[in-house]
Design an enzyme around this catalytic site. Sequence first.
Site, PDB file in Angstrom:
ATOM      1  N   PRO A   1       1.045  -1.231   0.100  1.00 32.68           N
ATOM      2  CA  PRO A   1      -0.042  -0.011   0.078  1.00 32.68           C
ATOM      3  C   PRO A   1       0.839   1.178   0.055  1.00 32.68           C
ATOM      4  CG  PRO A   1      -0.698  -1.384   1.673  1.00 32.68           C
ATOM      5  CD  PRO A   1       0.634  -2.198   1.327  1.00 32.68           C
ATOM      6  N   TYR A   2       0.375   2.296  -0.785  1.00 38.26           N
ATOM      7  CA  TYR A   2       1.027   3.678  -0.739  1.00 38.26           C
ATOM      8  C   TYR A   2      -0.222   4.584  -0.563  1.00 38.26           C
ATOM      9  CZ  TYR A   2       3.120   7.764  -2.770  1.00 38.26           C
ATOM     10  OH  TYR A   2       3.560   9.250  -2.781  1.00 38.26           O
TER      11      TYR A   2
END
Length: 69
Positions: free
Chosen positions: A2-3
Amino acid sequence: MPYVNVKITPENATPENKAKLISGVTNLLVDVLGKNPASTVVVIDVVETEDWGLGGLPVEEFRKKRSSA
């Protein structure tokens, strides 16, 4: 991996508060989506208020208008 990109204005953007945001966002992704915290990326961008708009107005004007309402 995830970013998450968090954009905030400079008020209260201390290193301590940024660390709390990074931790909190990471923990949220762990708790809600079961993501691995070791591969979770959180980036905080501090945007000056003159570069931020809300409701068709620069944020400072928006805040003044809201506070006088």
